[in-house]
Scaffold this motif. Structure first.
Motif, short mmCIF file in Angstrom:
data_model
loop_
_atom_site.label_atom_id
_atom_site.label_comp_id
_atom_site.label_asym_id
_atom_site.label_seq_id
_atom_site.Cartn_x
_atom_site.Cartn_y
_atom_site.Cartn_z
N UNK A 93 -5.33 -14.17 2.23
CA UNK A 93 -4.05 -14.86 3.18
C UNK A 93 -5.41 -14.58 4.87
N UNK A 94 -5.10 -13.16 4.52
CA UNK A 94 -5.48 -12.10 6.09
C UNK A 94 -6.51 -13.10 6.38
N UNK A 95 -7.69 -12.83 5.91
CA UNK A 95 -8.97 -13.47 6.37
C UNK A 95 -8.48 -14.54 7.02
N UNK A 96 -8.14 -15.73 6.08
CA UNK A 96 -7.47 -17.46 6.54
C UNK A 96 -6.95 -16.69 7.95
N UNK A 97 -6.24 -15.92 8.17
CA UNK A 97 -5.32 -15.52 9.87
C UNK A 97 -5.29 -14.94 10.50
N UNK A 98 -7.13 -14.58 10.19
CA UNK A 98 -8.07 -13.72 11.64
C UNK A 98 -8.59 -14.88 12.00
N UNK A 99 -8.84 -15.72 10.99
CA UNK A 99 -9.66 -17.03 11.20
C UNK A 99 -9.08 -17.99 11.88
N UNK A 100 -7.80 -17.92 11.97
CA UNK A 100 -7.31 -19.24 12.75
C UNK A 100 -7.02 -18.16 13.70
N UNK A 101 -5.95 -17.06 14.29
CA UNK A 101 -6.30 -16.57 15.32
C UNK A 101 -7.41 -16.50 16.13
N UNK A 102 -8.10 -16.60 16.26
CA UNK A 102 -9.63 -16.07 16.30
C UNK A 102 -10.29 -17.79 17.03
N UNK A 103 -10.13 -18.44 16.34
CA UNK A 103 -9.96 -19.83 16.74
C UNK A 103 -8.87 -19.90 17.78
N UNK A 129 1.03 -1.06 -0.31
CA UNK A 129 0.31 0.03 0.40
C UNK A 129 1.23 1.27 0.32
N UNK A 130 1.71 1.22 1.14
CA UNK A 130 2.89 2.85 0.55
C UNK A 130 3.11 2.33 -0.18
N UNK A 131 3.71 1.53 -1.39
CA UNK A 131 4.15 1.95 -3.04
C UNK A 131 2.90 1.73 -3.86
N UNK A 132 2.61 1.68 -3.72
CA UNK A 132 0.43 2.46 -4.40
C UNK A 132 0.19 1.04 -5.32
N UNK A 133 1.44 0.06 -4.48
CA UNK A 133 0.55 -1.22 -5.63
C UNK A 133 -0.56 -2.18 -5.15
N UNK A 134 -1.74 -1.49 -5.18
CA UNK A 134 -2.76 -1.90 -5.32
C UNK A 134 -3.12 -3.21 -5.55
N UNK A 135 -2.45 -4.10 -6.44
CA UNK A 135 -2.67 -4.69 -6.97
C UNK A 135 -2.31 -6.11 -6.16
N UNK A 136 -1.08 -6.20 -5.58
CA UNK A 136 -0.47 -6.83 -4.72
C UNK A 136 -1.15 -6.39 -3.76
N UNK A 137 -1.60 -5.78 -2.90
CA UNK A 137 -2.21 -5.12 -2.30
C UNK A 137 -3.86 -6.07 -1.99
N UNK A 138 -4.08 -6.21 -3.06
CA UNK A 138 -5.37 -6.96 -3.30
C UNK A 138 -5.09 -8.38 -2.92
N UNK A 139 -4.03 -9.11 -3.31
CA UNK A 139 -3.98 -9.95 -2.66
C UNK A 139 -3.45 -10.87 -1.50
#
Length: 143
Positions: free
Chosen positions: A44-54, A30-40
């Motif tokens: 992984x973030x959703x999966x990491x959040x779900x794992x952390x919550x579990x 995001x700092x490099x204004x690379x929104x395509x990479x940010x989207x990727x």
């Protein structure tokens, strides 16, 4: 019981570290204004959040309901991981807000150009010169 606390604390620290690592990587994109990479990073973030919550939901807690770390060292590591994750989350929230603001400006510019039927403001017949201090902005879209 201490072994259960140590194992839970270790899994929780690992999950927080994984999420913080993902957020740090997305923040760099995001700092490099690379929104395509940010989207990727979204899945992984959703999966990491779900794992952390579990892990957090199943972790043993102290009498006051806070997640315990077992040994004193684990508690210190747990606090350090929590602080790192909180910092990464704060930066991510700020970077995402900036990205949304930039994208809204790009969309407004594209819409203004599309509505400029006679070409007075954009294109070869423009009556104004582009500001030389404006940095180039790219637009990336995905369906």
């Amino acid at each position: 019981m201490d072994r259960e606390h140590d194992s839970s604390a270790s899994r929780l620290i690992d999950a927080m570290t994984t999420l913080a690592d993902l957020l740090d990587a997305e923040n760099r994109a995001l700092a490099g204004i690379d929104y395509a990479a940010s989207h990727d990073f979204a899945i992984a973030k959703r999966e990491a959040i779900a794992a952390l919550e579990a892990i957090a939901d199943s972790a043993p807690s102290d009498d006051d309901g806070t997640i315990s770390g077992g040994r004193h060292t684990a508690k210190a590591e747990l606090v350090a991981a929590q602080k790192r994750l909180a910092a990464a989350l704060t930066e991510n929230r700020t970077r995402l807000a900036e990205a949304i603001d930039i994208q809204q400006k790009v969309i407004a510019t594209v819409l203004a150009a599309a509505n400029d039927q006679d070409g007075r403001h954009y294109g070869p017949k423009a009556d104004i010169e582009p500001a030389p201090s404006i940095r180039g902005v790219s637009l990336t879209t995905r369906a």
